[in-house]
Scaffold this motif. Structure first.
Motif, PDB file in Angstrom:
ATOM      1  N   SER A 152       0.870  -1.179   0.000  1.00  0.00           N
ATOM      2  CA  SER A 152       0.000   0.000   0.000  1.00  0.00           C
ATOM      3  C   SER A 152       0.906   1.227   0.000  1.00  0.00           C
ATOM      4  CB  SER A 152      -0.909   0.016   1.235  1.00  0.00           C
ATOM      5  OG  SER A 152      -0.144   0.010   2.429  1.00  0.00           O
ATOM      6  N   ALA A 153       0.396   2.330  -0.534  1.00  0.00           N
ATOM      7  CA  ALA A 153       1.223   3.537  -0.639  1.00  0.00           C
ATOM      8  C   ALA A 153       0.387   4.770  -0.366  1.00  0.00           C
ATOM      9  CB  ALA A 153       1.858   3.641  -2.023  1.00  0.00           C
ATOM     10  N   LEU A 154       0.921   5.663   0.429  1.00  0.00           N
ATOM     11  CA  LEU A 154       0.254   6.934   0.710  1.00  0.00           C
ATOM     12  C   LEU A 154       0.156   7.733  -0.585  1.00  0.00           C
ATOM     13  CD1 LEU A 154      -0.864   8.628   3.126  1.00  0.00           C
ATOM     14  CD2 LEU A 154       1.360   9.801   3.127  1.00  0.00           C
ATOM     15  N   CYS A 155      -1.019   8.300  -0.835  1.00  0.00           N
ATOM     16  CA  CYS A 155      -1.243   9.011  -2.096  1.00  0.00           C
ATOM     17  C   CYS A 155      -2.274  10.109  -1.876  1.00  0.00           C
ATOM     18  CB  CYS A 155      -1.730   8.030  -3.162  1.00  0.00           C
ATOM     19  SG  CYS A 155      -1.956   8.755  -4.794  1.00  0.00           S
ATOM     20  N   ARG A 156      -2.031  11.284  -2.453  1.00  0.00           N
ATOM     21  CA  ARG A 156      -2.978  12.392  -2.292  1.00  0.00           C
ATOM     22  C   ARG A 156      -3.618  12.793  -3.612  1.00  0.00           C
ATOM     23  NH1 ARG A 156       1.199  17.430  -1.032  1.00  0.00           N
ATOM     24  NH2 ARG A 156       2.321  17.349  -3.003  1.00  0.00           N
ATOM     25  N   ASP A 157      -3.243  12.142  -4.693  1.00  0.00           N
ATOM     26  CA  ASP A 157      -3.694  12.507  -6.028  1.00  0.00           C
ATOM     27  C   ASP A 157      -4.464  11.342  -6.647  1.00  0.00           C
ATOM     28  OD1 ASP A 157      -3.163  12.453  -9.109  1.00  0.00           O
ATOM     29  OD2 ASP A 157      -2.836  14.543  -8.539  1.00  0.00           O
ATOM     30  N   GLU A 158      -5.704  11.600  -7.084  1.00  0.00           N
ATOM     31  CA  GLU A 158      -6.547  10.521  -7.607  1.00  0.00           C
ATOM     32  C   GLU A 158      -5.981   9.907  -8.887  1.00  0.00           C
ATOM     33  OE1 GLU A 158      -8.946   8.842  -6.486  1.00  0.00           O
ATOM     34  OE2 GLU A 158      -9.519   9.971  -4.713  1.00  0.00           O
ATOM     35  N   LYS A 159      -5.369  10.727  -9.744  1.00  0.00           N
ATOM     36  CA  LYS A 159      -4.789  10.184 -10.973  1.00  0.00           C
ATOM     37  C   LYS A 159      -3.632   9.248 -10.659  1.00  0.00           C
ATOM     38  CE  LYS A 159      -6.067  13.951 -14.111  1.00  0.00           C
ATOM     39  NZ  LYS A 159      -5.565  15.013 -15.037  1.00  0.00           N
ATOM     40  N   LYS A 160      -2.801   9.646  -9.706  1.00  0.00           N
ATOM     41  CA  LYS A 160      -1.705   8.768  -9.290  1.00  0.00           C
ATOM     42  C   LYS A 160      -2.244   7.524  -8.597  1.00  0.00           C
ATOM     43  CE  LYS A 160       1.997  12.200  -8.924  1.00  0.00           C
ATOM     44  NZ  LYS A 160       3.005  12.853  -8.055  1.00  0.00           N
ATOM     45  N   ALA A 161      -3.341   7.693  -7.860  1.00  0.00           N
ATOM     46  CA  ALA A 161      -3.958   6.535  -7.206  1.00  0.00           C
ATOM     47  C   ALA A 161      -4.405   5.510  -8.227  1.00  0.00           C
ATOM     48  CB  ALA A 161      -5.135   6.992  -6.342  1.00  0.00           C
ATOM     49  N   ASP A 162      -4.971   5.980  -9.323  1.00  0.00           N
ATOM     50  CA  ASP A 162      -5.396   5.059 -10.389  1.00  0.00           C
ATOM     51  C   ASP A 162      -4.205   4.319 -10.979  1.00  0.00           C
ATOM     52  OD1 ASP A 162      -8.055   5.747 -10.097  1.00  0.00           O
ATOM     53  OD2 ASP A 162      -8.027   7.256 -11.684  1.00  0.00           O
TER      54      ASP A 162
ATOM     55  N   MET B  71      -5.310   7.007   0.650  1.00  0.00           N
ATOM     56  CA  MET B  71      -5.518   8.424   0.370  1.00  0.00           C
ATOM     57  C   MET B  71      -5.243   9.266   1.622  1.00  0.00           C
ATOM     58  SD  MET B  71      -6.060   8.019  -2.739  1.00  0.00           S
ATOM     59  CE  MET B  71      -6.148   9.779  -3.120  1.00  0.00           C
ATOM     60  N   GLY B  72      -4.337  10.209   1.453  1.00  0.00           N
ATOM     61  CA  GLY B  72      -3.966  11.078   2.557  1.00  0.00           C
ATOM     62  C   GLY B  72      -2.703  11.836   2.240  1.00  0.00           C
ATOM     63  N   GLU B  73      -2.269  12.676   3.180  1.00  0.00           N
ATOM     64  CA  GLU B  73      -1.046  13.451   3.033  1.00  0.00           C
ATOM     65  C   GLU B  73      -0.127  13.134   4.203  1.00  0.00           C
ATOM     66  OE1 GLU B  73      -1.668  17.546   2.205  1.00  0.00           O
ATOM     67  OE2 GLU B  73      -3.417  17.199   0.929  1.00  0.00           O
ATOM     68  N   LEU B  74       1.060  13.713   4.184  1.00  0.00           N
ATOM     69  CA  LEU B  74       2.000  13.463   5.270  1.00  0.00           C
ATOM     70  C   LEU B  74       1.473  13.986   6.603  1.00  0.00           C
ATOM     71  CD1 LEU B  74       5.409  14.247   3.513  1.00  0.00           C
ATOM     72  CD2 LEU B  74       4.484  11.999   4.115  1.00  0.00           C
ATOM     73  N   SER B  75       0.532  14.896   6.538  1.00  0.00           N
ATOM     74  CA  SER B  75      -0.067  15.438   7.761  1.00  0.00           C
ATOM     75  C   SER B  75      -1.268  14.627   8.250  1.00  0.00           C
ATOM     76  CB  SER B  75      -0.507  16.886   7.521  1.00  0.00           C
ATOM     77  OG  SER B  75      -1.449  16.949   6.454  1.00  0.00           O
TER      78      SER B  75
ATOM     79  N   HIS C 252       9.515   4.814   4.867  1.00  0.00           N
ATOM     80  CA  HIS C 252       9.278   6.252   4.680  1.00  0.00           C
ATOM     81  C   HIS C 252      10.356   6.771   3.740  1.00  0.00           C
ATOM     82  CE1 HIS C 252       8.258  10.333   5.162  1.00  0.00           C
ATOM     83  NE2 HIS C 252       7.831  10.310   6.422  1.00  0.00           N
ATOM     84  N   ILE C 253       9.978   7.035   2.474  1.00  0.00           N
ATOM     85  CA  ILE C 253      10.936   7.494   1.472  1.00  0.00           C
ATOM     86  C   ILE C 253      10.420   8.780   0.828  1.00  0.00           C
ATOM     87  CG2 ILE C 253      12.451   6.680  -0.380  1.00  0.00           C
ATOM     88  CD1 ILE C 253      11.575   3.888   0.077  1.00  0.00           C
ATOM     89  N   ALA C 254       9.498   9.455   1.515  1.00  0.00           N
ATOM     90  CA  ALA C 254       8.899  10.662   0.935  1.00  0.00           C
ATOM     91  C   ALA C 254       9.799  11.887   1.113  1.00  0.00           C
ATOM     92  CB  ALA C 254       7.536  10.924   1.561  1.00  0.00           C
ATOM     93  N   THR C 255      10.384  12.031   2.278  1.00  0.00           N
ATOM     94  CA  THR C 255      11.204  13.194   2.606  1.00  0.00           C
ATOM     95  C   THR C 255      11.956  12.890   3.884  1.00  0.00           C
ATOM     96  OG1 THR C 255      11.163  15.513   3.330  1.00  0.00           O
ATOM     97  CG2 THR C 255       9.204  14.209   3.758  1.00  0.00           C
ATOM     98  N   ALA C 256      13.092  13.547   4.059  1.00  0.00           N
ATOM     99  CA  ALA C 256      13.862  13.388   5.294  1.00  0.00           C
ATOM    100  C   ALA C 256      13.484  14.435   6.328  1.00  0.00           C
ATOM    101  CB  ALA C 256      15.359  13.492   4.988  1.00  0.00           C
TER     102      ALA C 256
END
Length: 317
Positions: A30-40, A51-55, A72-76
């Motif tokens: 599973s992967a955190l995603c905030r964009d529906e196009k990327k989710a597809d 679906m969600g953001e880092l917050s 966690h590879i989104a940001t340091a």
């Protein structure tokens, strides 16, 4: 039964790691995603989008508590998302086997203060990290938050922080395929009409994205297998460069392509905009001990040609 793996970050590094994980066919991802196009797109790849953001504290902590592996590879530099993961791991059912948590930091943490050439940070000497790195260094607040949580012993997890150096090469993920430092330097040079050679005297270690991916997989494999508390800091590096040498090459390549005309100038200080020109010396030990196979790859100098031409085709420069 496949292990569940929750991934935060599907960009340059995370997307490349994701493709490699999917190739292994060993995980339910599973992967955190905030964009529906990327989710597809993720669904098409066989990944469950979260679906969600880092917050999104509740979303992340719930996934972290339920997952066998968290990467966690989104940001340091996002403390809220790290706190959410740590909260989830502290709430993980104690009857379950410890989860695996791989957090991504970076050897930018070694740049403050500017250490002399004879200081190299080795991941088998964690005491040097705590002795020589101030709390205000880049990424350090997040790294220390994780360190304290591990030392408190409340996490049902095996935890390591991986520290990549300057990463180069074209990524293999579905979304962003370019790195940070060299591409930002390329963009700055074209915008200014000349190369600004930041901190030409300073030195960094580096790694091709292809070998960084295998470093993540090697670390993950070790954490899955070990029953002992793992090392906290894991360095991944394969080569090194002086910024001055790269600046001379960048100037030559951009002028050959008619992208700049101005005379190169030297700036003795590192740049916060491009994240180039600082000093970061590091040495990987643990990964090699665990069987990390470094594949043949272009040097950072050889890759610069490819990155410039790739960026001309894919982004506005």
């Amino acid at each position: 039964m496949s292990k569940s793996l929750f991934l935060l970050g599907t960009g340059y590094i995370g997307g490349s790691v994701l493709v490699a994980l999917l190739d292994k066919k060993a995980y339910k991802i599973s992967a955190l995603c905030r964009d529906e196009k990327k989710a597809d797109m993720l669904r098409e790849m066989g990944v469950r989008p979260v679906m969600g953001e880092l917050s999104s504290d509740e979303v992340i902590s719930k996934e972290a508590a339920a997952s066998d592996i968290i990467m966690h590879i989104a940001t340091a530099d996002d403390l809220p998302s790290v706190k959410s993961i740590l909260k989830g791991l502290s709430q993980r059912d104690s009857s379950k086997a410890p989860a695996v948590y791989v957090h991504t930091s970076g050897t930018g943490v070694l740049t403050v203060p500017t250490h002399p050439d004879d200081i190299t940070f080795n991941d088998k000497d964690p005491a040097k990290f705590d002795k020589l790195i101030p709390d205000h260094a880049p990424h350090r607040e997040i790294d220390l938050t994780i360190k304290r949580a591990v030392e408190e012993g409340k996490l049902n997890a095996k935890v390591s922080i991986i520290l990549p150096p300057c990463i180069y090469g074209i990524g293999t993920g579905p979304f962003n395929q370019i790195s940070i430092q060299i591409p930002r330097w390329i963009k700055e040079s074209i915008k200014e009409g000349k190369v600004i050679n930041h901190g030409p005297q300073n030195y960094w270690r580096n790694i091709h994205i292809r070998n960084l991916v295998t470093a993540y997989l090697t670390l993950l494999s070790h954490l899955e297998q070990t029953t002992a508390p793992p090392p906290l800091y894991i360095i991944a590096e394969t080569g090194g460069h002086r910024w001055g040498d790269l600046g001379i090459l960048l100037d030559k390549l951009l002028k050959e392509r008619g992208l700049i005309k101005g005379k190169m100038v030297e700036d003795p200080e590192g740049s916060t905009e491009t994240e180039t020109g600082t000093q970061s010396r590091s040495k990987a030990e643990w990964l090699h001990e665990w069987g990390w196979k470094v594949e043949p790859a272009e040097t950072i100098e050889e890759s610069m040609v490819e990155e410039i031409d790739f960026m001309r085709k894919t982004v506005a420069i």
